[in-house]
Design a protein around this motif. Structure first.
Motif, PDB file in Angstrom:
ATOM      1  N   ASN A 161       0.787  -1.237   0.000  1.00  0.00           N
ATOM      2  CA  ASN A 161       0.000   0.000   0.000  1.00  0.00           C
ATOM      3  C   ASN A 161       0.820   1.289   0.000  1.00  0.00           C
ATOM      4  O   ASN A 161       0.364   2.299  -0.505  1.00  0.00           O
ATOM      5  CB  ASN A 161      -0.937   0.028   1.220  1.00  0.00           C
ATOM      6  N   PHE A 162       1.967   1.277   0.613  1.00  0.00           N
ATOM      7  CA  PHE A 162       2.823   2.461   0.679  1.00  0.00           C
ATOM      8  C   PHE A 162       2.077   3.704   1.162  1.00  0.00           C
ATOM      9  O   PHE A 162       2.059   4.737   0.497  1.00  0.00           O
ATOM     10  CB  PHE A 162       3.503   2.729  -0.682  1.00  0.00           C
ATOM     11  N   CYS A 163       1.450   3.614   2.323  1.00  0.00           N
ATOM     12  CA  CYS A 163       0.902   4.801   2.977  1.00  0.00           C
ATOM     13  C   CYS A 163       2.095   5.720   3.251  1.00  0.00           C
ATOM     14  O   CYS A 163       3.187   5.234   3.574  1.00  0.00           O
ATOM     15  CB  CYS A 163       0.204   4.417   4.278  1.00  0.00           C
ATOM     16  N   THR A 164       1.891   7.024   3.140  1.00  0.00           N
ATOM     17  CA  THR A 164       3.056   7.927   3.136  1.00  0.00           C
ATOM     18  C   THR A 164       3.770   8.034   4.487  1.00  0.00           C
ATOM     19  O   THR A 164       4.896   8.517   4.553  1.00  0.00           O
ATOM     20  CB  THR A 164       2.644   9.340   2.681  1.00  0.00           C
ATOM     21  N   TYR A 165       3.102   7.600   5.570  1.00  0.00           N
ATOM     22  CA  TYR A 165       3.729   7.716   6.896  1.00  0.00           C
ATOM     23  C   TYR A 165       4.395   6.420   7.339  1.00  0.00           C
ATOM     24  O   TYR A 165       4.969   6.348   8.415  1.00  0.00           O
ATOM     25  CB  TYR A 165       2.664   8.102   7.955  1.00  0.00           C
ATOM     26  N   CYS A 166       4.296   5.372   6.521  1.00  0.00           N
ATOM     27  CA  CYS A 166       4.621   4.034   7.013  1.00  0.00           C
ATOM     28  C   CYS A 166       5.876   3.454   6.359  1.00  0.00           C
ATOM     29  O   CYS A 166       6.039   3.518   5.147  1.00  0.00           O
ATOM     30  CB  CYS A 166       3.420   3.124   6.774  1.00  0.00           C
TER      31      CYS A 166
END
Ligand code: SF4
Length: 434
Positions: A161-166
């Motif tokens: 998913n590559f959430c921007t905070y993770c």
């Protein structure tokens, strides 16, 4: 195996999530099978394993502190660092004098072989892989979980998913899943060992799909079909997995708990977009409604991050109002914390700590209100509780026995019973009036 590990004392310290705990428990099983003896972390050992976490900068710092504490307690031990910090901080750990060996994610299953090579003075090969270049599911098996009644069983690894905070997609690699039959066989073994409740978990559980095409629905139904397992709980879900087809199937299976941890993170679309979450708040609300259509008073819980970069007063107010409307059973509130190596850490408009604290406090008081209102709905009802443990307390010169456990909706319950009842009902389903 050569038997080099027989009689050696080992200890494992685990940081981070339930997946890490599962992997530590599985490594413990592997080393015990080799004849090594598990001791407490405070006791000097021959082998110390620190299963690290890298989810925040703070988690990495804590991982380093634990490694140094381990080396102080057991100066002569071989100190092994494994887990997510090994993936994100290999350069730092490789030059840290307290670390003798690093073992990457996907290599924990080889822990016994790697240690034997180390003790034999051989060159250690294959202890580190580039996690982003593998599709292999590391098949660890759990026999003896840390808890006596409930087992967290990992069925999936990695995230796309590559959430921007993770940072997790970089430390755990791409999505991959354990074959359904292997999961069933592992949980059958746990049921034979007395485990009554199983929590099916993963790094990104909604992505579960094995090579035979079985998805999360098929997996949950198969696990619920195992004799001896009384309850099946799901780990963290995403809105996309909640469909009519999914709910239609799982709601017919009584063993599957009406408890949905449906990850949200923010209830404002602009913030969600910057987080690279792939749903809108309207879609999320729709999914909660669907769950409520299929279940009587389901427990819906979530995680929220406050103070994400660029979260304006207005954005936070939108989140606040939407959460008020959603009225969930429980929300875990996290203050955004910069994670080196992520997109969000480089974003403009980082939010000051005092603003994060203020927003967090406002949401925490909402959590308290909603949680109480939800639990109050069950007052006066008889519920089934899986008795996990009992506690003895002294009150008014008398020793009292308190049985503790959770309902299928994960409401925590404690109730006084006789000593005999408490002793004979651990790991059993008991009826309790709330
Ligand atoms: S879904 Fe997002 S938050 Fe969860 S592990 Fe993947 S990248 Fe991280």
């Amino acid at each position: 195996m050569s038997g080099t590990l027989k009689g050696k004392k080992f200890t494992i310290y685990t940081l981070g999530c339930k997946v890490n705990q599962y992997e530590s428990d599985s490594m413990e099983d592997i080393l015990r099978n080799e004849g090594a003896i598990c001791v407490s972390f405070e006791e000097p050992a021959d082998i110390v394993i620190v299963n690290t976490c890298a989810v925040t900068n703070m988690a990495e710092r804590k991982s380093r502190q634990i490694i140094h504490r381990a080396k102080k307690i057991s100066p002569k031990a071989v100190c092994v660092a494994c887990g997510c910090y090994v993936q994100s901080g290999k350069e730092v750990l490789s030059v840290d004098k307290a670390v003798d060996l690093i073992v990457s994610n996907n290599r924990k299953k080889d822990i016994a072989r790697i240690l034997e090579e180390y003790f034999a003075g051989e060159e250690i090969i294959d202890n580190y892989i580039d996690i982003n270049k593998t599709n292999e599911y590391e098949s660890l098996v759990l026999y003896k979980p840390t808890e006596h009644t409930r087992a967290y069983v990992k069925v999936q690894d990695g995230c796309n998913n590559f959430c921007t905070y993770c940072i997790i997609p970089y430390t755990r690699g791409r999505i991959r899943s354990k074959a359904l039959e292997e999961v069933v066989s592992e949980i059958t073994g746990l049921a034979d060992n007395g485990i009554k409740e199983v929590v099916v978990t993963g790094i990104n559980l909604p992505s579960y799909k094995d090579d035979a095409g079985n998805g999360l629905k098929e997996l949950l139904l198969a696990v619920a079909g195992i004799d001896g397992i009384a309850r099946v709980r799901m780990g963290s879900l995403e809105p996309r997995v909640i469909t009519k087809d999914f709910l239609e199937a799982i709601s017919k299976e009584e063993k599957i708990c009406p408890h949905f941890h449906l990850s949200l993170q923010s209830a404002c679309n602009d913030t969600l977009k910057r987080m690279n979450r792939k749903y809108t708040i309207e879609e999320y609300m729709e999914k909660c409604k669907l769950i409520r259509d299929y279940y009587d008073r389901p427990a819906i819980t979530t995680d929220i991050i406050v103070g994400f970069p660029g979260e304006t007063e207005e954005e936070f107010e939108i989140t606040f109002d939407n959460l008020e409307k959603l009225n969930l059973y429980e929300m875990h509130i996290f203050k955004y914390s910069k994670r080196k190596g992520t997109v969000a850490a480089e974003m403009d408009n980082q939010i000051p700590e005092n603003v994060k604290n203020e927003r967090s406090d406002r949401l925490l008081s909402m959590v308290e209100r909603h949680k109480k209102a939800y639990e109050d709905m069950f007052k006066g009802e008889k519920v089934m509780v899986l008795a996990e443990e009992y506690e003895t307390i002294e009150m008014g010169g008398k020793v009292r026995f308190i049985l503790k456990g959770h309902t299928e909706r994960y409401i925590y319950v404690n109730k006084e019973f006789s000593e005999d009842y408490c002793k004979t009902h651990i790991n059993k389903m008991v009826d309790i009036m709330l």
